[in-house]
Motif scaffolding. Structure first.
Motif, PDB file in Angstrom:
ATOM      1  N   GLY A 296       0.821  -1.276   0.114  1.00  0.00           N
ATOM      2  CA  GLY A 296       0.098  -0.176   0.055  1.00  0.00           C
ATOM      3  C   GLY A 296       0.796   1.153  -0.160  1.00  0.00           C
ATOM      4  O   GLY A 296       0.290   2.577  -0.260  1.00  0.00           O
ATOM      5  N   GLY A 297       2.151   1.075   0.356  1.00  0.00           N
ATOM      6  CA  GLY A 297       3.012   2.415   0.219  1.00  0.00           C
ATOM      7  C   GLY A 297       2.591   3.276   1.422  1.00  0.00           C
ATOM      8  O   GLY A 297       2.438   2.793   2.394  1.00  0.00           O
ATOM      9  N   PHE A 298       2.923   4.426   1.371  1.00  0.00           N
ATOM     10  CA  PHE A 298       2.788   5.502   2.624  1.00  0.00           C
ATOM     11  C   PHE A 298       1.370   6.061   2.456  1.00  0.00           C
ATOM     12  O   PHE A 298       0.711   6.066   1.653  1.00  0.00           O
ATOM     13  CB  PHE A 298       3.738   6.532   2.393  1.00  0.00           C
ATOM     14  N   ARG A 299       0.810   5.956   3.810  1.00  0.00           N
ATOM     15  CA  ARG A 299      -0.416   6.850   4.131  1.00  0.00           C
ATOM     16  C   ARG A 299       0.094   7.822   5.250  1.00  0.00           C
ATOM     17  O   ARG A 299       0.637   7.232   6.286  1.00  0.00           O
ATOM     18  CB  ARG A 299      -1.809   5.857   4.422  1.00  0.00           C
ATOM     19  N   SER A 300      -0.510   8.936   5.291  1.00  0.00           N
ATOM     20  CA  SER A 300      -0.653   9.949   6.493  1.00  0.00           C
ATOM     21  C   SER A 300      -1.868  10.430   6.603  1.00  0.00           C
ATOM     22  O   SER A 300      -2.388  10.478   5.812  1.00  0.00           O
ATOM     23  CB  SER A 300       0.676  10.970   5.974  1.00  0.00           C
ATOM     24  N   ARG A 301      -1.883  10.931   7.921  1.00  0.00           N
ATOM     25  CA  ARG A 301      -3.008  11.769   8.124  1.00  0.00           C
ATOM     26  C   ARG A 301      -2.407  13.092   9.239  1.00  0.00           C
ATOM     27  O   ARG A 301      -1.654  12.836   9.912  1.00  0.00           O
ATOM     28  CB  ARG A 301      -3.963  11.184   8.846  1.00  0.00           C
ATOM     29  N   LEU A 302      -3.087  14.182   9.088  1.00  0.00           N
ATOM     30  CA  LEU A 302      -3.025  15.318  10.053  1.00  0.00           C
ATOM     31  C   LEU A 302      -4.064  15.356  10.744  1.00  0.00           C
ATOM     32  O   LEU A 302      -5.162  15.518  10.337  1.00  0.00           O
ATOM     33  CB  LEU A 302      -2.565  16.646   9.176  1.00  0.00           C
ATOM     34  N   ALA A 303      -3.909  15.212  12.178  1.00  0.00           N
ATOM     35  CA  ALA A 303      -5.070  15.071  12.996  1.00  0.00           C
ATOM     36  C   ALA A 303      -4.933  16.470  14.027  1.00  0.00           C
ATOM     37  O   ALA A 303      -4.029  16.756  14.453  1.00  0.00           O
ATOM     38  CB  ALA A 303      -5.021  13.993  13.672  1.00  0.00           C
TER      39      ALA A 303
END
Length: 256
Positions: free
Chosen positions: A186-193
């Protein structure tokens, strides 16, 4: 925008501070500091400076001793740098000068080699918020609130499968936490929370930004926030891991 890190000889950007005059200061997990001026419209940088981070005796850091992962600036203008591998916080009057000891949160030494102090930010009330990348149990990471006089332990609830990589206090209260997930397929996933309540024993958050989705998929590791005359700006940077197949990206957002 993509940064051509070959002209400086290093990437690995892992912690950032954006000042009100749009001076961007970054630390690298290669034991380096980097500084530039941001021009927002169109987005570009100039006046780049960089150099090695140094130890207590003023010698350039080498190897695992230089794995700088987080950055915060104190009201007196000095800098705090959080390191992994050899878990610690060092204080710098100037980033091109020698380091001094700074009391690290109790229990940080129990973090895995690559799971230490990725997140460190100064809050408007003068306290610091620190969050470990992997220390804790599934979904809950150990966090601390405090100053050099002492720390209080908290827990931070990350999204399922994600780990915190940086944090930045908002001028009006609350904190933005950058989280990352990686899988082979899936590679990279990010979130800003966004964390609104810092007084609770467990720091809960809501997603403000998804990457990919609202931003490119990359190894996003650094976030900083500043207030300007034009409003509140949020800067994000990615860590290229010194990998030819990854990039050092810089993104700038204006909060309404």
């Amino acid at each position: 925008m993509a940064l051509d890190t070959t002209v400086w000889g290093f990437g690995g950007f892992s912690g950032a501070h954006l000042a009100g005059d749009l001076t961007l200061t970054v630390v690298s997990d290669r034991g380096r500091w980097w500084q530039a001026k941001i021009r927002p419209d169109p987005l570009e940088i100039d006046s780049v400076r960089h150099g090695p981070l140094r130890d207590l005796a003023g010698r350039p850091l080498r190897g695992t001793a230089g794995d700088a992962e987080s950055l915060a600036r104190l009201p007196d203008g000095s800098w705090l740098v959080g390191f992994e591998r050899q878990h610690r916080i060092w204080r710098y009057e100037r980033l091109d000068g020698p380091a001094r000891h700074f009391p690290a949160p109790p229990g940080l030494e129990a973090a895995t080699s690559n799971g230490g102090l990725e997140s460190l930010t100064l809050l408007p009330d003068g306290r610091l918020l620190a969050i470990a990348e992997t220390l804790g149990r599934e979904g809950l990471r150990v966090a601390w609130l405090g100053q050099d006089a002492g720390w209080e332990e908290r827990l931070y609830r990350a999204a399922p499968g994600y780990s915190p990589t940086d944090a930045a206090a908002l001028p009006g209260g609350g904190v933005l936490v950058l989280e990352r997930d990686f899988s082979l397929f899936g590679g990279f996933r990010s979130r800003l929370a966004h964390v609104a309540n810092l007084s609770a024993p467990v720091l809960e958050s809501e997603t403000w930004l998804e990457m990919p989705g609202d931003a490119l998929a990359e190894n996003w590791e650094a976030v900083s926030v500043t207030r300007t005359r034009e409003g509140v700006l949020v800067v994000l940077l990615s860590d290229d891991n010194q990998n030819l197949f990854q990039r050092s990206l810089l993104a700038l957002y204006r909060l309404g």
